[in-house]
Design an enzyme around this catalytic site. Structure first.
Site, PDB file in Angstrom:
ATOM      1  N   GLU A 126      38.508  28.017  31.740  1.00  0.00           N
ATOM      2  CA  GLU A 126      38.489  26.634  31.275  1.00  0.00           C
ATOM      3  C   GLU A 126      37.869  25.666  32.263  1.00  0.00           C
ATOM      4  O   GLU A 126      37.776  25.936  33.458  1.00  0.00           O
ATOM      5  CB  GLU A 126      39.929  26.186  30.969  1.00  0.00           C
ATOM      6  CG  GLU A 126      40.518  27.008  29.861  1.00  0.00           C
ATOM      7  CD  GLU A 126      41.761  26.383  29.248  1.00  0.00           C
ATOM      8  OE1 GLU A 126      42.358  27.004  28.373  1.00  0.00           O
ATOM      9  OE2 GLU A 126      42.126  25.268  29.661  1.00  0.00           O
ATOM     10  N   CYS A 139      36.671  19.329  36.741  1.00  0.00           N
ATOM     11  CA  CYS A 139      37.583  20.298  37.341  1.00  0.00           C
ATOM     12  C   CYS A 139      37.056  21.688  36.997  1.00  0.00           C
ATOM     13  O   CYS A 139      37.034  22.087  35.836  1.00  0.00           O
ATOM     14  CB  CYS A 139      38.973  20.052  36.753  1.00  0.00           C
ATOM     15  SG  CYS A 139      40.232  21.111  37.424  1.00  0.00           S
ATOM     16  N   CYS A 146      44.240  34.275  38.202  1.00  0.00           N
ATOM     17  CA  CYS A 146      44.415  34.074  39.645  1.00  0.00           C
ATOM     18  C   CYS A 146      45.260  35.226  40.158  1.00  0.00           C
ATOM     19  O   CYS A 146      46.236  35.608  39.519  1.00  0.00           O
ATOM     20  CB  CYS A 146      45.121  32.742  39.926  1.00  0.00           C
ATOM     21  SG  CYS A 146      45.244  32.355  41.684  1.00  0.00           S
ATOM     22  N   CYS A 150      51.771  31.309  41.973  1.00  0.00           N
ATOM     23  CA  CYS A 150      52.609  30.148  42.244  1.00  0.00           C
ATOM     24  C   CYS A 150      53.500  29.983  41.020  1.00  0.00           C
ATOM     25  O   CYS A 150      53.021  30.020  39.885  1.00  0.00           O
ATOM     26  CB  CYS A 150      51.744  28.931  42.511  1.00  0.00           C
ATOM     27  SG  CYS A 150      50.626  29.251  43.891  1.00  0.00           S
ATOM     28  N   CYS A 153      52.758  27.522  38.145  1.00  0.00           N
ATOM     29  CA  CYS A 153      51.377  27.425  37.662  1.00  0.00           C
ATOM     30  C   CYS A 153      51.129  28.410  36.537  1.00  0.00           C
ATOM     31  O   CYS A 153      51.385  29.607  36.683  1.00  0.00           O
ATOM     32  CB  CYS A 153      50.406  27.681  38.806  1.00  0.00           C
ATOM     33  SG  CYS A 153      48.686  27.785  38.274  1.00  0.00           S
ATOM     34  N   SER A 259      40.153  22.980  46.534  1.00  0.00           N
ATOM     35  CA  SER A 259      41.603  23.049  46.665  1.00  0.00           C
ATOM     36  C   SER A 259      42.035  24.492  46.911  1.00  0.00           C
ATOM     37  O   SER A 259      41.636  25.396  46.181  1.00  0.00           O
ATOM     38  CB  SER A 259      42.250  22.528  45.377  1.00  0.00           C
ATOM     39  OG  SER A 259      43.649  22.716  45.430  1.00  0.00           O
ATOM     40  N   SER A 281      47.277  22.856  48.599  1.00  0.00           N
ATOM     41  CA  SER A 281      48.446  22.839  47.720  1.00  0.00           C
ATOM     42  C   SER A 281      49.676  23.136  48.553  1.00  0.00           C
ATOM     43  O   SER A 281      50.084  24.278  48.686  1.00  0.00           O
ATOM     44  CB  SER A 281      48.272  23.893  46.617  1.00  0.00           C
ATOM     45  OG  SER A 281      47.219  23.507  45.778  1.00  0.00           O
ATOM     46  N   HIS A 283      53.065  21.543  48.433  1.00  0.00           N
ATOM     47  CA  HIS A 283      54.158  21.659  47.463  1.00  0.00           C
ATOM     48  C   HIS A 283      55.555  21.852  48.037  1.00  0.00           C
ATOM     49  O   HIS A 283      56.538  21.753  47.306  1.00  0.00           O
ATOM     50  CB  HIS A 283      53.904  22.769  46.441  1.00  0.00           C
ATOM     51  CG  HIS A 283      52.618  22.641  45.700  1.00  0.00           C
ATOM     52  ND1 HIS A 283      52.148  21.446  45.213  1.00  0.00           N
ATOM     53  CD2 HIS A 283      51.685  23.562  45.366  1.00  0.00           C
ATOM     54  CE1 HIS A 283      50.993  21.648  44.593  1.00  0.00           C
ATOM     55  NE2 HIS A 283      50.678  22.918  44.677  1.00  0.00           N
ATOM     56  N   CYS A 403      44.627  19.584  35.306  1.00  0.00           N
ATOM     57  CA  CYS A 403      44.103  20.605  36.207  1.00  0.00           C
ATOM     58  C   CYS A 403      45.255  21.481  36.698  1.00  0.00           C
ATOM     59  O   CYS A 403      46.335  20.994  36.945  1.00  0.00           O
ATOM     60  CB  CYS A 403      43.455  19.959  37.420  1.00  0.00           C
ATOM     61  SG  CYS A 403      41.803  19.421  37.110  1.00  0.00           S
TER      62      CYS A 403
HETATM   63  N1  SAH Z   1      44.228  27.764  43.385  1.00  0.00           N
HETATM   64  C1  SAH Z   1      43.951  26.498  43.950  1.00  0.00           C
HETATM   65  C2  SAH Z   1      43.216  25.553  43.024  1.00  0.00           C
HETATM   66  C3  SAH Z   1      43.637  25.530  41.578  1.00  0.00           C
HETATM   67  S1  SAH Z   1      45.194  24.813  41.184  1.00  0.00           S
HETATM   68  C4  SAH Z   1      45.220  25.857  44.476  1.00  0.00           C
HETATM   69  O1  SAH Z   1      46.287  26.366  44.185  1.00  0.00           O
HETATM   70  O2  SAH Z   1      45.110  24.880  45.196  1.00  0.00           O
HETATM   71  C5  SAH Z   1      44.922  23.054  41.306  1.00  0.00           C
HETATM   72  C6  SAH Z   1      46.204  22.259  41.589  1.00  0.00           C
HETATM   73  O3  SAH Z   1      47.028  22.157  40.422  1.00  0.00           O
HETATM   74  C7  SAH Z   1      47.069  22.893  42.655  1.00  0.00           C
HETATM   75  O4  SAH Z   1      47.556  21.956  43.567  1.00  0.00           O
HETATM   76  C8  SAH Z   1      48.173  23.488  41.840  1.00  0.00           C
HETATM   77  O5  SAH Z   1      49.279  23.735  42.626  1.00  0.00           O
HETATM   78  C9  SAH Z   1      48.385  22.434  40.780  1.00  0.00           C
HETATM   79  N2  SAH Z   1      49.160  22.910  39.629  1.00  0.00           N
HETATM   80  C10 SAH Z   1      49.190  24.153  39.113  1.00  0.00           C
HETATM   81  N3  SAH Z   1      50.040  24.215  38.049  1.00  0.00           N
HETATM   82  C11 SAH Z   1      50.546  22.987  37.881  1.00  0.00           C
HETATM   83  C12 SAH Z   1      51.484  22.415  36.951  1.00  0.00           C
HETATM   84  N4  SAH Z   1      52.039  23.137  35.990  1.00  0.00           N
HETATM   85  N5  SAH Z   1      51.765  21.105  37.079  1.00  0.00           N
HETATM   86  C13 SAH Z   1      51.188  20.359  38.046  1.00  0.00           C
HETATM   87  N6  SAH Z   1      50.309  20.841  38.947  1.00  0.00           N
HETATM   88  C14 SAH Z   1      49.994  22.143  38.885  1.00  0.00           C
HETATM   89 FE1  SF4 Z   2      46.509  30.431  41.676  1.00  0.00          FE
HETATM   90 FE2  SF4 Z   2      46.348  27.847  42.462  1.00  0.00          FE
HETATM   91 FE3  SF4 Z   2      47.780  28.566  40.286  1.00  0.00          FE
HETATM   92 FE4  SF4 Z   2      48.633  29.219  42.711  1.00  0.00          FE
HETATM   93  S1  SF4 Z   2      48.384  27.126  41.903  1.00  0.00           S
HETATM   94  S2  SF4 Z   2      48.604  30.582  40.915  1.00  0.00           S
HETATM   95  S3  SF4 Z   2      46.729  29.662  43.772  1.00  0.00           S
HETATM   96  S4  SF4 Z   2      45.574  28.750  40.531  1.00  0.00           S
END
Ligand code: SAH
Ligand code: SF4
Length: 430
Positions: A126, A139, A146, A150, A153, A259, A281, A283, A403
């Site tokens: 996407e 984005c 992935c 996380c 995510c 990121s 990230s 968190h 995103c």
């Molecule tokens: N893999 C990389 C980039 C993609 S994720 C990373 O983890 O940084 C982009 C951002 O969206 C990251 O900060 C991720 O933690 C956040 N993200 C993922 N799922 C989310 C959700 N359900 N709600 C809010 N932010 C989220």
């Molecule tokens: Fe992958 Fe980023 Fe999602 Fe973590 S937050 S599972 S590194 S896409």
């Protein structure tokens, strides 16, 4: 033919390995023609030479084709008017100018757009475009799925992963420009399948010469779509080089942000070889919570990560590192967490800003979003310490476009399946 997907590696470092058909960063195709999208000019010249041109002609043609690709946005050789008419079919027989296929395009009531895209070997991923008053941010995805997991995510719940090629990564930017009508007018008259419904029709020389970066809708790129960009380092670097190349898409590195969830060993190289803005990230501010929600923390801990941020080439007060912090109710959102975040940023003397992201829930997720009051209080504590801490307003909620929250056609999984998958991916982290 449906190319088999690469399974998540077992008890090894979860870096996706390249598969047959993905040699040289060339996007795989069934018809045997070579996709020039995503290849550096030098490689295009080599391919032209291998196909029979002499070295001088190959170099000249590569320069011309490169210009048509990235400055004019053409997807066929026929409109390349400075290339001999007889040569265009010769090119068409051997080469293509690819774009990811569009499966679905959606527009939110707030103007956010989301595309479900498909690679030539039928993997879906996407892309999201977020327009604001003073900028438009694309984005971009770096992988299908992935390898990390996380826990908040949705992308992390996808089992199957392959790296996107440079062509598939830069191809997303090309597609967005197609859809937004951001090529010089007249260059697109042979193109089919644009979705914006925008008017490309009048072919005027003035329009072409008025082509500048001013007034464009797409001004910024964030590598925040699906995937961990630093686990697909070479392809992300090669794609972003084309995006930044003055003869390519010519976007400033200051307008591009990568990121990462914290792939510490690759961060210095990202700074040196790509040089774009860094977002991390984070968190969570202590080991237990970060181990749980961002499991790569078990491999590269907070201290290492923050030190790598302090050492990130090019970071300064003028170019701050963004710390992303997803607000999870009763998990990472207390006053003490906010104060610890401030303490860590000060301890490592980080030129930092903090992006507070309200958690975007999805079916089966184990967390809830913090309350608005909690988020506000958290932001105030960080802000009072002199650190910018905007709360990122959710965009495109009606089309699930946030995103990092990129829902795909991936089938829904039960809680038990999600847990099993998480365990599998954790084991892979070692
Ligand atoms: N893999 C990389 C980039 C993609 S994720 C990373 O983890 O940084 C982009 C951002 O969206 C990251 O900060 C991720 O933690 C956040 N993200 C993922 N799922 C989310 C959700 N359900 N709600 C809010 N932010 C989220
Ligand atoms: Fe992958 Fe980023 Fe999602 Fe973590 S937050 S599972 S590194 S896409």
């Amino acid at each position: 033919m449906h190319t088999p997907l690469m399974p998540i590696p077992g008890h090894t470092d979860p870096v996706p390995v390249s598969r047959p058909g993905l040699v040289d960063g060339v996007t795989p195709r069934e018809d045997g023609r070579v996709d020039l999208m995503g290849l550096p000019k030098k490689r295009i010249a080599e391919l032209f030479e291998e196909a029979g041109l002499d070295a001088k002609a190959a170099k000249l043609r590569a320069k011309q084709v490169f210009h048509w690709l990235y400055h004019r946005g053409v997807t066929e050789f026929e409109p390349m008017t400075d290339i001999a008419k007889t040569m265009r079919p010769w090119l068409t027989e051997r080469f293509v100018i690819g774009r990811p296929e569009i499966v679905e395009a959606q527009v939110s009531t707030d103007g956010t757009r989301k595309w479900l895209l498909r690679t030539a070997d039928k993997h879906d991923f996407e892309m999201v475009f977020i327009p604001d008053a003073d900028r438009g941010t694309l984005c971009v995805s770096s992988q299908v799925g992935c390898t990390l997991n996380c826990r908040f995510c949705h992308t992390g719940t996808m089992r199957l992963v392959r790296n996107l090629t440079p062509g598939e990564i830069v191809g997303q930017v090309m597609l967005a420009r197609d859809a937004l009508g951001e090529w010089p007018k007249g260059a697109n008259d042979t193109r089919t399948g644009t979705m914006a419904g925008l008017d490309f029709d009048e072919e005027t020389e003035e329009a072409a010469s008025a082509y500048t970066s001013d007034g464009r809708l797409l001004t910024n790129i964030v590598m925040m779509g699906m995937g961990e960009p630093l686990y697909n380092f070479d392809n992300v670097r090669d794609a972003l080089k084309l995006v930044m190349d003055g003869e390519g898409l010519a976007l400033s590195k200051r307008r591009i942000t990568l990121s990462t969830s914290g792939v510490v060993p690759m961060m210095a190289r990202a700074g040196e070889e790509i040089g774009v803005n860094l977002a991390v990230s984070l968190h969570a501010v202590n080991k237990d919570v970060r181990d749980e929600i961002v499991p790569i923390n078990r491999k590269y801990g907070l201290e290492e990560l923050l030190q790598a941020c302090a050492d990130y080439p090019g970071a300064s007060n003028a170019r701050r590192i963004t710390f992303e912090y997803v607000m999870l109710k009763d998990k990472n959102d207390s006053d003490a967490d906010a104060r610890e975040l401030v303490r860590l940023i000060k301890q490592y003397k980080l030129p930092a800003k903090v992006n507070l992201i309200p958690f975007n829930p999805w079916d089966g997720a184990a967390y809830e979003c913090s309350t608005p009051d909690r988020i506000k209080r958290f932001a105030e504590i960080v802000f009072a310490a002199g650190i910018s801490a905007p709360v990122r307003t959710p965009r495109g909620r009606d089309i699930d476009a946030a995103c990092g929250q990129l829902k795909t056609a991936a089938e829904k999984k039960s809680r038990a399946e999600l847990d099993r998958l998480a365990e599998e991916k954790l084991a892979a982290l070692g």
